[in-house]
Enzyme design. Structure first.
Site, short mmCIF file in Angstrom:
data_model
loop_
_atom_site.label_atom_id
_atom_site.label_comp_id
_atom_site.label_asym_id
_atom_site.label_seq_id
_atom_site.Cartn_x
_atom_site.Cartn_y
_atom_site.Cartn_z
N GLY A 13 0.99 2.24 -0.25
CA GLY A 13 -0.41 2.02 -0.58
C GLY A 13 -0.88 0.71 0.05
N ALA A 24 0.19 -13.63 9.87
CA ALA A 24 1.05 -14.82 9.78
C ALA A 24 2.44 -14.55 10.34
CB ALA A 24 1.14 -15.27 8.32
N VAL A 25 2.96 -13.34 10.11
CA VAL A 25 4.27 -12.99 10.70
C VAL A 25 4.19 -13.07 12.22
CG1 VAL A 25 5.93 -11.12 11.05
CG2 VAL A 25 4.99 -11.52 8.76
N ARG A 27 1.90 -14.57 14.24
CA ARG A 27 1.57 -15.89 14.81
C ARG A 27 2.77 -16.84 14.68
NH1 ARG A 27 -4.62 -16.46 14.82
NH2 ARG A 27 -5.03 -14.70 16.24
N ARG A 74 2.58 7.61 4.16
CA ARG A 74 3.73 8.06 3.37
C ARG A 74 4.56 8.89 4.34
NH1 ARG A 74 -0.03 6.33 -0.80
NH2 ARG A 74 1.12 4.98 -2.14
N ASP A 105 7.07 -1.14 -3.99
CA ASP A 105 8.48 -0.92 -4.35
C ASP A 105 9.09 0.27 -3.61
OD1 ASP A 105 7.68 0.41 -7.69
OD2 ASP A 105 7.00 0.94 -5.69
N THR A 128 1.23 -4.75 -2.36
CA THR A 128 0.74 -3.69 -3.26
C THR A 128 -0.21 -4.30 -4.27
OG1 THR A 128 1.33 -2.09 -4.98
CG2 THR A 128 2.79 -3.99 -4.74
N ASP A 130 -0.45 -3.25 -7.21
CA ASP A 130 0.10 -2.95 -8.55
C ASP A 130 0.73 -4.13 -9.26
OD1 ASP A 130 1.33 0.37 -7.57
OD2 ASP A 130 -0.69 -0.45 -7.86
N ASP A 132 3.78 -4.99 -9.36
CA ASP A 132 4.91 -4.39 -10.12
C ASP A 132 6.25 -4.60 -9.43
OD1 ASP A 132 4.69 -0.90 -8.95
OD2 ASP A 132 4.55 -2.83 -7.88
N ARG A 157 -20.57 -3.15 -18.47
CA ARG A 157 -20.96 -3.78 -19.73
C ARG A 157 -22.49 -3.71 -19.90
NH1 ARG A 157 -16.63 -7.79 -21.50
NH2 ARG A 157 -18.14 -8.91 -22.73
N MET A 172 -5.94 1.60 -11.36
CA MET A 172 -4.68 1.94 -10.72
C MET A 172 -3.54 1.07 -11.26
SD MET A 172 -5.60 2.64 -6.75
CE MET A 172 -6.01 4.30 -6.20
N ARG A 174 -0.17 2.66 -10.78
CA ARG A 174 0.89 3.68 -10.81
C ARG A 174 1.60 3.63 -12.16
NH1 ARG A 174 4.33 5.19 -5.61
NH2 ARG A 174 2.46 4.34 -4.69
N GLY A 188 -12.79 -8.99 -20.40
CA GLY A 188 -13.20 -9.05 -21.82
C GLY A 188 -13.19 -7.70 -22.50
N LYS A 216 -21.78 -3.68 -33.68
CA LYS A 216 -21.36 -4.02 -32.30
C LYS A 216 -22.03 -3.03 -31.34
CE LYS A 216 -17.06 -4.69 -29.60
NZ LYS A 216 -17.56 -5.88 -28.91
P1 ADP Z 1 4.70 1.85 -2.03
O1 ADP Z 1 5.51 1.14 -1.01
O2 ADP Z 1 3.27 1.40 -2.08
O3 ADP Z 1 5.39 1.92 -3.37
P2 ADP Z 1 5.48 4.66 -1.63
O4 ADP Z 1 6.26 4.69 -2.89
O5 ADP Z 1 4.59 5.80 -1.31
O6 ADP Z 1 4.55 3.38 -1.52
O7 ADP Z 1 6.53 4.50 -0.41
C1 ADP Z 1 6.04 4.41 0.91
C2 ADP Z 1 7.06 5.03 1.85
O8 ADP Z 1 8.33 4.37 1.69
C3 ADP Z 1 7.37 6.50 1.54
O9 ADP Z 1 6.42 7.38 2.12
C4 ADP Z 1 8.73 6.66 2.20
O10 ADP Z 1 8.59 6.79 3.60
C5 ADP Z 1 9.37 5.30 1.88
N1 ADP Z 1 10.15 5.43 0.65
C6 ADP Z 1 9.67 5.35 -0.61
N2 ADP Z 1 10.68 5.55 -1.50
C7 ADP Z 1 11.81 5.78 -0.75
C8 ADP Z 1 13.18 6.08 -1.07
N3 ADP Z 1 13.60 6.15 -2.33
N4 ADP Z 1 14.06 6.28 -0.04
C9 ADP Z 1 13.63 6.19 1.25
N5 ADP Z 1 12.36 5.91 1.62
C10 ADP Z 1 11.46 5.71 0.62
O1 F6P Z 2 0.84 1.83 -5.20
C1 F6P Z 2 -0.50 1.53 -4.97
C2 F6P Z 2 -1.40 2.63 -5.49
O2 F6P Z 2 -2.72 2.24 -5.31
C3 F6P Z 2 -1.17 2.99 -6.95
O3 F6P Z 2 -1.75 2.05 -7.84
C4 F6P Z 2 -1.80 4.35 -7.01
O4 F6P Z 2 -1.34 5.14 -8.09
C5 F6P Z 2 -1.34 4.96 -5.67
O5 F6P Z 2 -1.18 3.86 -4.77
C6 F6P Z 2 -2.33 5.94 -5.07
O6 F6P Z 2 -1.71 6.49 -3.94
P1 F6P Z 2 -2.57 7.24 -2.81
O7 F6P Z 2 -3.34 6.19 -2.07
O8 F6P Z 2 -1.52 7.91 -1.94
O9 F6P Z 2 -3.47 8.21 -3.53
#
Ligand code: ADP
Ligand code: F6P
Length: 321
Positions: A13, A24-25, A27, A74, A105, A128, A130, A132, A157, A172, A174, A188, A216
């Site tokens: 995402g 930055a990477v 440059r 993806r 992640d 990301t 998220d 997370d 609001r 969002m 996830r 708020g 309220k």
């Molecule tokens: P984000 O990096 O935002 O969490 P995704 O979960 O969609 O997004 O992962 C992005 C890409 O990373 C996937 O389309 C896939 O190519 C690769 N990827 C994700 N999870 C795995 C995994 N468990 N093993 C190998 N590649 C992965």
């Molecule tokens: O991981 C980032 C994110 O925006 C999540 O918060 C959300 O659930 C997901 O990507 C949406 O994925 P896509 O852009 O493939 O619909």
């Protein structure tokens, strides 16, 4: 051992600030006399050999832009060892000796497998919205996304107050409630529903009705997408409270927009850190921020641990509601 050539990619995402990090990477590497390749469209580009040399101009005029100039995607093929080997071979044939991955992640998980299976040095950055990624309290883009959500809440609001309504806002994140919690507190909100904390809709609706009957004018409920569908929860609220109720699902507007100063600054600092690390031979580390300082988290730890929600924020959200 200083590297001669590295590559950089954005994956998963997209998030506002990815461009600042990639810039930055690039440059930093060029400043160190190291060649830089850009992988277009995430792992799909790596597998499809869509890899191009980058120069200073490649990253001009992008720091202010959301999204990612490299593109992202993806890629199911990369979830297979054969796909990862194909991508690795495409890097090796250009003499690439290290890879910086800017992604969430899932992308970092892919990078950890690539590292394990091929030995390619990998440095990750948490790209990301998220927020997370384990081991850090910030990810590139979460500040801009939270500001986008708070701007939407401010607007909602006004109209909720005009009509004496309850409005649910789905955000969002996830499987994580961090984005909802940050923006709910800053916006708020009366309630913030997140996957990490159990909630009882009967209880919520009883309280909403009591507050409404006590005069309220309106209530805002922020719903993290991992906690459920705001549309379905809105039906329950309308039914149980008999108060006029509406729902706004913010969707992908949360992913765009010009990155905030915080995201641009932190992304730029992390991009430099990642480039210097990969060039000097580091591997299997994700650089992020924790309590305002740059931290290096082991890549395998980052992807094999689930980040929890800060209970202090949960407590605060209840006190301030
Ligand atoms: P984000 O990096 O935002 O969490 P995704 O979960 O969609 O997004 O992962 C992005 C890409 O990373 C996937 O389309 C896939 O190519 C690769 N990827 C994700 N999870 C795995 C995994 N468990 N093993 C190998 N590649 C992965
Ligand atoms: O991981 C980032 C994110 O925006 C999540 O918060 C959300 O659930 C997901 O990507 C949406 O994925 P896509 O852009 O493939 O619909």
């Amino acid at each position: 051992m200083i590297k001669k050539a590295i590559a950089v990619m954005t994956s998963g995402g997209d998030s506002p600030g990815m461009n600042a990090a990639a810039r930055a990477v690039v440059r930093t590497a060029l400043f160190e006399g190291v060649e830089v390749y850009g992988i277009n469209n995430g792992y799909q580009g790596m597998v499809d050999d869509d890899i191009v040399p980058l120069d200073r101009k490649s990253v001009s005029d992008i720091i202010q832009r959301g999204g990612t100039f490299l593109g992202t995607a993806r890629c199911m093929e990369f979830k297979t060892p054969e796909g990862r080997k194909k991508g690795f071979d495409n890097l090796v044939k250009r003499g690439v000796e290290g890879l910086v991955i800017i992604g969430g992640d899932g992308s970092l998980t892919g990078g950890s497998l690539l590292s394990k299976e091929t030995g390619l040095p990998i440095v990750g950055l948490p790209g990301t919205i998220d927020n997370d990624v384990w081991g850090m309290d910030y990810t590139i883009g979460c500040d801009t996304a939270a500001n986008t959500i708070v701007d939407a809440i401010n607007k909602l609001r006004d109209t909720a107050s005009a009509h004496r309504r309850i409005i649910l806002v789905e955000v969002m994140g996830r499987h994580s409630g961090w984005l909802a919690m940050m923006s709910g507190i800053a916006g708020g909100a009366e309630y913030i529903l997140v996957p990490e904390v159990k909630f009882d809709m009967d209880e919520v609706c009883t309280e909403l009705k009591e507050m409404y009957d006590a005069g309220k004018r309106y209530s805002i409920i922020v719903v993290a997408e991992g906690a459920g569908s705001a549309v379905e929860l809105g039906k329950i609220v309308a039914e149980k409270t008999q108060i006029d109720t509406r729902v706004s699902v913010l969707g992908h507007i949360q992913r765009g927009g010009s990155p905030t100063v915080e995201d641009r600054m932190k992304a730029s600092m992390l991009g430099e850190k990642a480039a210097l690390a990969i060039i000097s031979g580091a591997t299997n580390v994700v650089f992020g921020f924790n309590e305002g300082k740059v931290v290096g988290v082991n890549l395998f730890d980052a992807v094999n641990n689930k980040k929890t929600l800060d209970p202090e924020l949960v407590r605060l959200s209840r006190v301030l509601a």
